[in-house]
Design a protein around this motif. Structure first.
Motif, mmCIF file in Angstrom:
data_model
loop_
_atom_site.group_PDB
_atom_site.id
_atom_site.type_symbol
_atom_site.label_atom_id
_atom_site.label_comp_id
_atom_site.label_asym_id
_atom_site.label_seq_id
_atom_site.Cartn_x
_atom_site.Cartn_y
_atom_site.Cartn_z
ATOM 1 N N SER A 1 0.868 -1.217 0.052
ATOM 2 C CA SER A 1 -0.187 -0.035 -0.048
ATOM 3 C C SER A 1 0.728 1.353 0.055
ATOM 4 N N ARG A 2 2.222 1.103 0.102
ATOM 5 C CA ARG A 2 3.073 2.136 -0.174
ATOM 6 C C ARG A 2 4.355 1.803 -0.815
ATOM 7 N N MET A 3 4.803 3.001 -1.310
ATOM 8 C CA MET A 3 6.033 2.627 -2.296
ATOM 9 C C MET A 3 7.093 3.687 -1.918
ATOM 10 N N PHE A 4 8.174 3.296 -1.920
ATOM 11 C CA PHE A 4 9.530 4.269 -1.751
ATOM 12 C C PHE A 4 10.352 4.042 -2.826
ATOM 13 N N ILE A 5 10.821 5.319 -3.344
ATOM 14 C CA ILE A 5 11.739 5.407 -4.457
ATOM 15 C C ILE A 5 12.840 6.466 -4.054
ATOM 16 N N SER A 6 14.083 6.290 -4.620
ATOM 17 C CA SER A 6 15.169 7.267 -4.166
ATOM 18 C C SER A 6 15.924 7.440 -5.588
ATOM 19 N N MET A 7 16.574 8.509 -5.779
ATOM 20 C CA MET A 7 17.449 8.998 -6.751
ATOM 21 C C MET A 7 18.750 9.180 -6.343
ATOM 22 N N ARG A 8 19.818 8.854 -7.181
ATOM 23 C CA ARG A 8 21.313 8.923 -6.557
ATOM 24 C C ARG A 8 21.552 10.290 -6.634
ATOM 25 N N SER A 9 22.031 10.751 -5.512
ATOM 26 C CA SER A 9 22.414 12.041 -5.338
ATOM 27 C C SER A 9 23.533 12.604 -5.986
ATOM 28 N N GLY A 10 23.523 13.803 -6.385
ATOM 29 C CA GLY A 10 24.809 14.509 -7.276
ATOM 30 C C GLY A 10 25.073 15.708 -6.480
ATOM 31 N N THR A 11 24.922 16.739 -7.545
ATOM 32 C CA THR A 11 25.263 18.330 -6.877
ATOM 33 C C THR A 11 23.969 18.768 -6.204
ATOM 34 N N SER A 12 22.810 18.046 -6.638
ATOM 35 C CA SER A 12 21.540 18.551 -6.168
ATOM 36 C C SER A 12 20.915 17.832 -4.856
ATOM 37 N N PRO A 13 20.515 18.871 -3.844
ATOM 38 C CA PRO A 13 20.030 18.110 -2.528
ATOM 39 C C PRO A 13 18.831 17.470 -2.833
ATOM 40 N N THR A 14 18.031 17.710 -3.886
ATOM 41 C CA THR A 14 16.873 16.940 -4.222
ATOM 42 C C THR A 14 17.109 15.397 -4.520
ATOM 43 N N HIS A 15 18.245 14.998 -4.934
ATOM 44 C CA HIS A 15 18.565 13.598 -4.984
ATOM 45 C C HIS A 15 19.236 13.024 -3.883
ATOM 46 N N ALA A 16 19.154 13.570 -2.803
ATOM 47 C CA ALA A 16 19.552 12.811 -1.570
ATOM 48 C C ALA A 16 18.257 12.859 -0.605
ATOM 49 N N LYS A 17 17.204 12.242 -1.226
ATOM 50 C CA LYS A 17 15.931 12.164 -0.552
ATOM 51 C C LYS A 17 15.188 10.686 -0.885
ATOM 52 N N ILE A 18 14.485 9.990 -0.096
ATOM 53 C CA ILE A 18 13.818 9.085 -0.180
ATOM 54 C C ILE A 18 12.087 9.505 -0.114
ATOM 55 N N PHE A 19 11.497 9.234 -1.368
ATOM 56 C CA PHE A 19 10.195 9.875 -1.584
ATOM 57 C C PHE A 19 9.206 8.591 -1.227
ATOM 58 N N GLN A 20 8.165 8.993 -0.465
ATOM 59 C CA GLN A 20 7.085 7.990 -0.209
ATOM 60 C C GLN A 20 5.604 8.151 -1.025
ATOM 61 N N TYR A 21 5.160 7.029 -1.419
ATOM 62 C CA TYR A 21 3.906 7.469 -2.377
ATOM 63 C C TYR A 21 3.072 6.425 -1.476
ATOM 64 N N GLU A 22 1.646 6.866 -1.753
ATOM 65 C CA GLU A 22 0.553 5.995 -1.165
ATOM 66 C C GLU A 22 -0.021 5.126 -2.554
ATOM 67 N N LEU A 23 -0.459 4.064 -2.242
ATOM 68 C CA LEU A 23 -1.153 3.097 -3.594
ATOM 69 C C LEU A 23 -2.487 2.804 -2.902
ATOM 70 N N SER A 24 -3.449 3.095 -3.759
ATOM 71 C CA SER A 24 -4.853 3.165 -3.386
ATOM 72 C C SER A 24 -5.177 1.340 -3.936
ATOM 73 N N GLU A 25 -4.303 0.865 -4.936
ATOM 74 C CA GLU A 25 -4.535 -0.520 -5.087
ATOM 75 C C GLU A 25 -3.042 -1.085 -4.741
ATOM 76 N N ASN A 26 -3.124 -2.242 -3.957
ATOM 77 C CA ASN A 26 -1.976 -2.702 -3.420
ATOM 78 C C ASN A 26 -1.044 -3.217 -4.645
ATOM 79 N N PHE A 27 0.361 -2.924 -4.686
ATOM 80 C CA PHE A 27 1.139 -3.130 -5.668
ATOM 81 C C PHE A 27 1.047 -2.734 -7.085
ATOM 82 N N SER A 28 0.060 -1.675 -6.996
ATOM 83 C CA SER A 28 -0.207 -1.412 -8.335
ATOM 84 C C SER A 28 0.318 0.134 -8.643
ATOM 85 N N ILE A 29 1.365 0.186 -9.452
ATOM 86 C CA ILE A 29 1.933 1.653 -9.190
ATOM 87 C C ILE A 29 1.365 2.633 -10.230
#
Length: 298
Positions: free
Chosen positions: A69-97
């Motif tokens: 019901s929840r998905m997490f993704i990350s990006m490889r960090s470089g010069t941008s601080p944005t890329h040093a984050k883990i993002f959390q998503y809510e799924l209304s249908e389990n395991f359906s991206i």
């Protein structure tokens, strides 16, 4: 391809880091349906979505909570601080991206990651988070940071740094520098065995933990050189199959679309549950034997 994971029964596989991927669309998270559970050769492309709430950059890793019901993704960090984050998503249908919604929840690892944020992982219960901090420098050394979560699989909860560990790796056993570019991390069910991808050395490393999920208690069992610049890692529930995501095609198993390889997921059969080495097999019960047999058939 930089990350791979599965749903609970192995009938769906999720791949990140493909870029346009099998659908020839500029998205970053792809979902595949497997007609035979945990058999990547039976995968068929299902759907793709954009990643990281529309931020620019290459997606590095993907994980789900226990029920999907929840998905997490990350990006490889470089010069941008944005890329040093883990993002959390809510799924209304389990395991359906395709049902995923980003509500602005993320965890910033940049205050502890001093080199390059490569990847992340959870323990089985979602109460521990691991972030890999690597270096591209030949003389550099990478570490894995371990955090606790006050609420399982919830990045909006209180997250506390517990420890940072420089883990020994196959590529650096002669220099004692530890893993230079640690990437994906994964555990067996009880947290007494850990696996860590080391991208620079093109290897997978295995550790035994005297205290479950505590990386400070990890002792190095050994590793295997795989080639192909590995970065992502997944294990089947039985521990008899291991999946490595690579972004080079050194004779991997891969899916083709119109004759063009779109991602490299190498599938390995392990000699015994959660062990790279036959000599490291742990005692098993009769129930375990049944599960192992079923996994080998599949």
């Amino acid at each position: 391809t930089t990350g791979v994971t599965f749903n609970n029964d192995g009938t769906k596989m999720y791949v990140v880091g493909e870029g346009t991927g099998a659908d020839n669309t500029d998205d970053d998270i792809h979902e595949y349906v497997l007609s035979t559970p945990y058999d990547t050769s039976t995968a068929t492309f299902s759907v793709g979505i954009d990643s990281a709430a529309g931020t620019a950059g290459k997606t590095r890793q993907i994980r789900f909570n226990t029920d999907g019901s929840r998905m997490f993704i990350s990006m490889r960090s470089g010069t941008s601080p944005t890329h040093a984050k883990i993002f959390q998503y809510e799924l209304s249908e389990n395991f359906s991206i395709s049902s995923a919604t980003y509500n602005g929840v993320f965890f910033y690892v940049g205050d502890k990651v001093t080199n390059v944020f490569h990847s992340f992982g959870f323990n089985q219960q979602g109460t521990m988070l691991y972030a890999s901090d690597g270096s591209f420098s030949v003389a550099g050394s990478g570490v894995v940071h371990q955090y606790s979560l006050s609420v399982a699989f919830d990045l909006s909860s209180t997250i506390t740094l517990l420890r940072s560990q420089d883990l020994e790796a196959l590529a650096d056993t002669t220099t004692a520098r530890g893993a230079r570019e640690p990437s994906a991390v994964s555990f067996n069910q009880d947290g007494t065995r850990m696996f860590l991808v080391e991208s620079t050395g093109n290897e997978i490393n295995q550790y035994t933990l005297s205290e479950a999920f505590n990386i400070a208690t990890a002792s190095f069992d050994g590793g295997l050189r795989l080639g192909g610049n590995p970065s992502g890692l997944a294990l089947s529930p039985s521990g008899l199959k291991m999946y490595i995501a690579s972004n080079r095609f050194d004779n991997p198993n891969y899916i083709e679309a119109n004759g063009v390889p779109k991602f490299a997921i190498r599938e390995f059969n392990l000699p015994c549950p959660f062990s790279l080495f036959a000599g490291g097999c742990q005692p098993i019960t009769e129930g375990d034997r049944t599960g192992m047999a079923e996994a080998q058939i599949n």
